[in-house]
Scaffold this active site. Structure first.
Site, PDB file in Angstrom:
ATOM      1  CG  HIS A  11      -0.417   0.285   2.517  1.00 45.76           C
ATOM      2  ND1 HIS A  11      -1.184   0.571   3.616  1.00 45.76           N
ATOM      3  CD2 HIS A  11       0.862   0.315   2.949  1.00 45.76           C
ATOM      4  CE1 HIS A  11      -0.405   0.772   4.664  1.00 45.76           C
ATOM      5  NE2 HIS A  11       0.836   0.618   4.295  1.00 45.76           N
ATOM      6  CB  CYS A  13       3.290   5.006   5.517  1.00 45.78           C
ATOM      7  SG  CYS A  13       3.667   3.779   6.775  1.00 45.78           S
ATOM      8  CG  HIS A  22       5.311   0.477   2.576  1.00 46.96           C
ATOM      9  ND1 HIS A  22       4.719   1.683   2.294  1.00 46.96           N
ATOM     10  CD2 HIS A  22       4.731   0.034   3.715  1.00 46.96           C
ATOM     11  CE1 HIS A  22       3.841   1.972   3.236  1.00 46.96           C
ATOM     12  NE2 HIS A  22       3.813   0.987   4.119  1.00 46.96           N
ATOM     13  CG  HIS A  74       2.366  -3.287   6.201  1.00 48.11           C
ATOM     14  ND1 HIS A  74       3.186  -2.934   7.234  1.00 48.11           N
ATOM     15  CD2 HIS A  74       2.053  -2.134   5.558  1.00 48.11           C
ATOM     16  CE1 HIS A  74       3.366  -1.626   7.230  1.00 48.11           C
ATOM     17  NE2 HIS A  74       2.685  -1.107   6.214  1.00 48.11           N
ATOM     18  CG  ASP A 118      -2.339 -13.421   0.208  1.00 53.63           C
ATOM     19  OD1 ASP A 118      -1.529 -12.721   0.857  1.00 53.63           O
ATOM     20  OD2 ASP A 118      -2.112 -14.599  -0.106  1.00 53.63           O
ATOM     21  CG  HIS A 119       0.815 -12.582  -2.697  1.00 56.00           C
ATOM     22  ND1 HIS A 119       0.457 -13.242  -1.544  1.00 56.00           N
ATOM     23  CD2 HIS A 119       2.129 -12.840  -2.888  1.00 56.00           C
ATOM     24  CE1 HIS A 119       1.509 -13.888  -1.080  1.00 56.00           C
ATOM     25  NE2 HIS A 119       2.539 -13.656  -1.859  1.00 56.00           N
ATOM     26  CD  GLU A 172      -0.261  -0.943   8.523  1.00 55.31           C
ATOM     27  OE1 GLU A 172      -1.062  -0.781   7.594  1.00 55.31           O
ATOM     28  OE2 GLU A 172       0.214  -0.004   9.197  1.00 55.31           O
TER      29      GLU A 172
HETATM   30 NI    NI Z   1       2.436   0.800   5.629  1.00 55.75          NI
END
Ligand code: NI
Length: 138
Positions: free
Chosen positions: A15, A34, A40, A42, A80-81, A127
């Site tokens: 995100h 962020c 990036h 998580h 996911d992914h 997160e």
């Molecule tokens: Ni983040």
């Protein structure tokens, strides 16, 4: 007897936190890393809790297989992914903070639960190992 059952799940996603109404500098100052332009990732841990009345005949609150399938359909398959900003329609105009992701997950799961059972749904989204948000639909 009201009781809570839960299930854990996991997904990896990318995100970027960026408010299009702020300048690039304001975004960078506020969101820091962020806000990195190239996204990036998580490793999100999800805890889904359902509270309600146990069914006397079955002794179950909810069949965990049903909850597992709902989480797979609504969260794992959808997130996911994925790049949350680019791939997930819910975040096209919503900043994918942990707060907003938890609320989206809550709404998607809640609409799949049988309304006549009056379940109370809680979504906990980690997160990082130490940072989490909780949403109960308020
Ligand atoms: Ni983040």
């Amino acid at each position: 007897m009201r009781i809570t059952v839960g299930r854990k799940a996991h997904f990896n996603a990318a995100h970027r936190l960026h408010n299009p109404n702020w300048t690039d500098q304001e975004n960078k100052d506020f969101y820091g890393l962020c806000n990195s332009p190239n996204y990036h990732g998580h490793n999100y841990d999800l805890h889904v809790k359902v509270k309600g009345e146990v069914n006397e005949a079955s002794g179950y609150l909810i069949d965990l297989k049903i909850l597992k399938d709902i989480i797979r359909d609504e969260v794992e398959d959808a997130f996911d992914h994925k790049n949350l900003n680019l791939d997930v329609p819910e975040f096209r105009n919503l900043i994918p903070t942990a707060e907003n992701i938890a609320a989206v997950i809550w709404r998607k799961i809640n609409k799949r639960l049988p309304t006549e059972r009056n379940f109370d749904l809680t979504v906990l989204l980690y997160e990082t190992e130490r940072n989490y948000v909780e949403y109960t639909g308020e």
